[in-house]
Design a protein around this motif. Structure first.
Motif, PDB file in Angstrom:
ATOM      1  N   SER A 139       0.905  -1.221  -0.064  1.00 16.51           N
ATOM      2  CA  SER A 139      -0.022  -0.011   0.209  1.00 16.51           C
ATOM      3  C   SER A 139       0.900   1.197   0.188  1.00 16.51           C
ATOM      4  O   SER A 139       0.713   2.234  -0.784  1.00 16.51           O
ATOM      5  CB  SER A 139      -0.948   0.193   1.353  1.00 16.51           C
ATOM      6  OG  SER A 139      -1.346   1.428   1.304  1.00 16.51           O
ATOM      7  N   ALA A 140       1.735   1.240   1.015  1.00 15.15           N
ATOM      8  CA  ALA A 140       2.640   2.424   0.812  1.00 15.15           C
ATOM      9  C   ALA A 140       3.560   2.755  -0.119  1.00 15.15           C
ATOM     10  O   ALA A 140       3.335   3.678  -0.610  1.00 15.15           O
ATOM     11  CB  ALA A 140       3.834   2.110   2.253  1.00 15.15           C
ATOM     12  N   GLY A 191       4.263   3.100  -3.903  1.00 12.93           N
ATOM     13  CA  GLY A 191       3.800   3.362  -5.037  1.00 12.93           C
ATOM     14  C   GLY A 191       3.968   4.619  -5.897  1.00 12.93           C
ATOM     15  O   GLY A 191       5.095   5.029  -5.665  1.00 12.93           O
ATOM     16  N   LEU A 192       3.106   5.260  -6.445  1.00  7.76           N
ATOM     17  CA  LEU A 192       3.482   6.130  -7.315  1.00  7.76           C
ATOM     18  C   LEU A 192       4.093   7.336  -6.314  1.00  7.76           C
ATOM     19  O   LEU A 192       4.736   8.207  -6.757  1.00  7.76           O
ATOM     20  CB  LEU A 192       2.087   6.796  -7.830  1.00  7.76           C
ATOM     21  CG  LEU A 192       1.484   6.110  -9.193  1.00  7.76           C
ATOM     22  CD1 LEU A 192       0.306   6.707  -9.389  1.00  7.76           C
ATOM     23  CD2 LEU A 192       2.625   6.175 -10.250  1.00  7.76           C
ATOM     24  N   GLY A 193       3.977   7.337  -4.991  1.00 12.18           N
ATOM     25  CA  GLY A 193       4.131   8.332  -4.107  1.00 12.18           C
ATOM     26  C   GLY A 193       5.819   8.078  -3.971  1.00 12.18           C
ATOM     27  O   GLY A 193       6.421   9.127  -4.060  1.00 12.18           O
ATOM     28  N   TYR A 240      -5.505   8.906  -9.070  1.00 10.21           N
ATOM     29  CA  TYR A 240      -4.466   8.116  -8.977  1.00 10.21           C
ATOM     30  C   TYR A 240      -4.522   7.025 -10.210  1.00 10.21           C
ATOM     31  O   TYR A 240      -3.666   6.692 -10.764  1.00 10.21           O
ATOM     32  CB  TYR A 240      -4.592   7.315  -7.593  1.00 10.21           C
ATOM     33  CG  TYR A 240      -3.177   6.598  -7.233  1.00 10.21           C
ATOM     34  CD1 TYR A 240      -2.544   7.328  -6.044  1.00 10.21           C
ATOM     35  CD2 TYR A 240      -2.684   5.369  -7.658  1.00 10.21           C
ATOM     36  CE1 TYR A 240      -1.349   6.637  -5.933  1.00 10.21           C
ATOM     37  CE2 TYR A 240      -1.591   4.967  -7.128  1.00 10.21           C
ATOM     38  CZ  TYR A 240      -0.829   5.657  -6.283  1.00 10.21           C
ATOM     39  OH  TYR A 240       0.421   4.872  -5.849  1.00 10.21           O
ATOM     40  N   PHE A 291       1.219  10.610   2.619  1.00  9.19           N
ATOM     41  CA  PHE A 291       0.778  10.131   1.210  1.00  9.19           C
ATOM     42  C   PHE A 291       1.565   8.820   1.072  1.00  9.19           C
ATOM     43  O   PHE A 291       0.828   7.833   0.776  1.00  9.19           O
ATOM     44  CB  PHE A 291       1.072  11.273   0.081  1.00  9.19           C
ATOM     45  CG  PHE A 291       0.539  10.651  -1.270  1.00  9.19           C
ATOM     46  CD1 PHE A 291      -0.743  10.814  -1.536  1.00  9.19           C
ATOM     47  CD2 PHE A 291       1.295   9.993  -2.241  1.00  9.19           C
ATOM     48  CE1 PHE A 291      -1.417  10.237  -2.596  1.00  9.19           C
ATOM     49  CE2 PHE A 291       0.877   9.567  -3.263  1.00  9.19           C
ATOM     50  CZ  PHE A 291      -0.381   9.786  -3.543  1.00  9.19           C
ATOM     51  N   SER A 292       2.945   8.715   1.351  1.00 12.57           N
ATOM     52  CA  SER A 292       3.515   7.823   0.908  1.00 12.57           C
ATOM     53  C   SER A 292       3.464   6.545   1.838  1.00 12.57           C
ATOM     54  O   SER A 292       3.634   5.390   1.307  1.00 12.57           O
ATOM     55  CB  SER A 292       5.116   8.114   0.919  1.00 12.57           C
ATOM     56  OG  SER A 292       6.073   7.071  -0.036  1.00 12.57           O
ATOM     57  N   SER A 343       0.865   6.159   3.301  1.00 12.54           N
ATOM     58  CA  SER A 343      -0.738   5.824   3.118  1.00 12.54           C
ATOM     59  C   SER A 343      -1.586   5.846   4.699  1.00 12.54           C
ATOM     60  O   SER A 343      -2.301   5.145   5.171  1.00 12.54           O
ATOM     61  CB  SER A 343      -1.219   4.243   2.926  1.00 12.54           C
ATOM     62  OG  SER A 343      -0.517   3.781   1.705  1.00 12.54           O
ATOM     63  N   SER A 362      -5.178  -0.819  -2.002  1.00  7.35           N
ATOM     64  CA  SER A 362      -5.490  -0.636  -0.677  1.00  7.35           C
ATOM     65  C   SER A 362      -6.480   0.401  -0.690  1.00  7.35           C
ATOM     66  O   SER A 362      -7.159   0.418   0.363  1.00  7.35           O
ATOM     67  CB  SER A 362      -4.136  -0.045  -0.109  1.00  7.35           C
ATOM     68  OG  SER A 362      -3.747   0.990  -0.407  1.00  7.35           O
TER      69      SER A 362
HETATM   70  N1  PHE Z   1       0.957   5.307  -0.505  1.00  6.60           N
HETATM   71  C1  PHE Z   1       0.515   5.387  -1.818  1.00  6.60           C
HETATM   72  C2  PHE Z   1       1.561   5.744  -2.738  1.00  6.60           C
HETATM   73  O1  PHE Z   1       2.625   6.105  -2.376  1.00  6.60           O
HETATM   74  C3  PHE Z   1      -0.649   6.269  -2.283  1.00  6.60           C
HETATM   75  C4  PHE Z   1      -1.774   5.962  -1.035  1.00  6.60           C
HETATM   76  C5  PHE Z   1      -2.190   6.697  -0.609  1.00  6.60           C
HETATM   77  C6  PHE Z   1      -2.406   4.442  -0.975  1.00  6.60           C
HETATM   78  C7  PHE Z   1      -3.329   6.773   0.491  1.00  6.60           C
HETATM   79  C8  PHE Z   1      -3.226   4.375  -0.253  1.00  6.60           C
HETATM   80  C9  PHE Z   1      -3.750   5.184   0.707  1.00  6.60           C
HETATM   81  O2  PHE Z   1       1.609   5.593  -3.886  1.00  6.60           O
END
Ligand code: PHE
Length: 436
Positions: free
Chosen positions: A22-23, A25-27, A103, A223-224, A226, A320
């Protein structure tokens, strides 16, 4: 749902991989490098690291404790602890909706680039990469790929917590690490790479310790990781009771940090090697990188590998926040899991359409991105900390962090202290400073 009927993730490693899925990702791969590039390079990495330690991890632990204790979706979890605080759960659901609004579209870009890399078209076109990106943005394809991404997410989520989410994360996360490391090694051999390391690892402290930058770093941390929108509440509701929450949160944060920095170590040397400005903004990954691959032997191959990486990382994240909504609809409206997942999918398609169409000329993508990362998630996290540390029964956090006084007896008081006095105040201070 009663406790023994509720799904749960398998062992320790599964829990870490699912939450890290979850954590990361695009972040980490798309957002972090360009924000770091715009805000002081390595000094930003340092501020980001501090944000993860001081605000990210304590807030994540508050969510873990609430989710695992109540074993409910975000809204149900807060409500079952205190009716007056259920708005915090609704805030999370709303935030998940806003994130769904943009997203998937960006994740869909990686599909287009993946397909065009694999077919070689990206590298044989007569258009420049900037023109290709613009042409792509002006076409219908972002919407189509965005919807395909939503359907891929639906496919995994609808298979359930263990067979869908857990299984997918266990395959995709290790693959992602392997790809990233291969890429980082490959890039290191490019001419001019050292310039990129120098940029990424050089410090501009004056830039990095401005309130706006700190706010960006904190926003990026939430964000990163989550955190601040009920995602970790939802996921931890599937943790086993004996999970070591402190350990899990440290591992997830460490992995996220590693991937963010590795992504920087892939992107910046490559950027400098091609002689491009580091603060290219959101198009960094989609315009700059192809430019760079282009100069390498086997360009389509490396490019395909890279966009597979972006796709995998995004997919473990989209599942997630899809799950936040799916669990909410299933439990609060007593829908079957399938019906709840279909509802979530339909809403995600409509929101993506809104963002794609720029209805009334509004840039929803930018608004949703800034609103969630810089406002809703920090506020959500702040109130979650306040709630967990001040409003729940005394000893709630300590009991959860120590699994009823059996583990973590020394760290738990430190974390509780931070949750009470440091984390929420710091978020509040930075937030207000940023407003004025
Ligand atoms: N953490 C994810 C990312 O960095 C983005 C995300 C935010 C996912 C909130 C779930 C909830 O890409």
């Amino acid at each position: 749902m009663s406790e023994n009927k509720r799904a749960s993730f398998g062992g320790k490693l599964s829990v870490i991989l699912v939450a890290a899925g979850s954590a990361i990702g695009l972040g980490a791969i798309w957002r972090f490098p360009y924000i770091a590039g715009e805000n002081g390079g390595a000094a930003f990495v340092l501020v980001f690291l501090l944000s993860v330690l001081v605000v990210g991890i304590p807030a994540m632990l508050a969510e873990f404790a609430i989710g695992r204790y109540t074993r409910k979706n975000a809204v149900g979890a807060f409500r079952s602890l205190s009716k007056r605080w259920s708005w915090l759960g609704y805030g999370g659901v709303l935030c998940a909706l806003f994130i769904s609004g943009y997203y998937y579209l960006i994740a869909g870009w990686s599909l287009e680039y993946l397909v065009n890399s694999a077919t070689g078209q990206l590298y044989s076109s007569s258009l420049s990469f900037t023109e290709q990106f613009k042409e792509f943005q002006a076409s219908w394809r972002p919407l189509i790929y965005g919807v395909i991404f939503i359907l891929m997410t639906y496919f995994i989520v609808s298979r359930g917590v263990e067979k869908g989410i857990e299984k997918a994360s266990k395959i995709m996360m290790p693959l992602l690490f392997v790809i990233l490391i291969v890429m980082a090694v490959r890039v290191a051999f490019m001419p001019g790479a050292s310039e990129g390391y120098r940029f990424f690892l050089s410090c501009d402290f004056a830039q990095a310790f401005k309130p706006e930058t700190i706010m960006m770093a904190i926003g990026q941390a939430f964000f990163s990781l989550s955190v601040g929108m009920g995602c970790m509440v939802t996921y931890s509701s599937y943790f086993k009771r004996n999970n070591n929450l402190v350990n899990t949160s440290l591992n997830v944060s460490l992995l996220t940090l590693m991937v963010s920095v590795l992504a920087g170590l892939v992107i910046f040397p490559a950027v400098f090697s091609a002689g491009i400005e580091p603060s290219e903004g959101p198009s960094l990954v989609f315009v700059t990188l192809p430019e760079i691959f282009n100069g390498m032997p086997l360009a389509p191959l490396w490019s395909t590998i890279f966009f597979v990486l972006v796709m995998l990382a995004s997919l473990t994240s989209t599942i997630s926040f899809h799950e936040v909504l799916t669990a909410y609809f299933a439990e609060e409206f007593k829908l079957s899991r399938r019906a709840a997942a279909i509802t979530t999918t339909a809403i995600s398609v409509v929101l993506s359409l809104l963002t794609f169409s720029k209805l009334f000329g509004i840039d929803y993508l930018d608004i949703f991105d800034k609103l969630t990362a810089n406002v809703m998630m920090p506020l959500g996290a702040m109130f979650t900390c306040v709630f967990a540390a001040w409003f729940l029964e005394r000893g709630f956090m300590k009991n959860e962090l120590t699994n009823q006084n059996t583990i973590n007896r020394y760290v738990a008081p430190v974390i509780v202290f931070m949750l009470k006095y440091i984390t929420p105040l710091l978020i509040f201070y930075i937030f207000v400073m940023n407003l004025i």
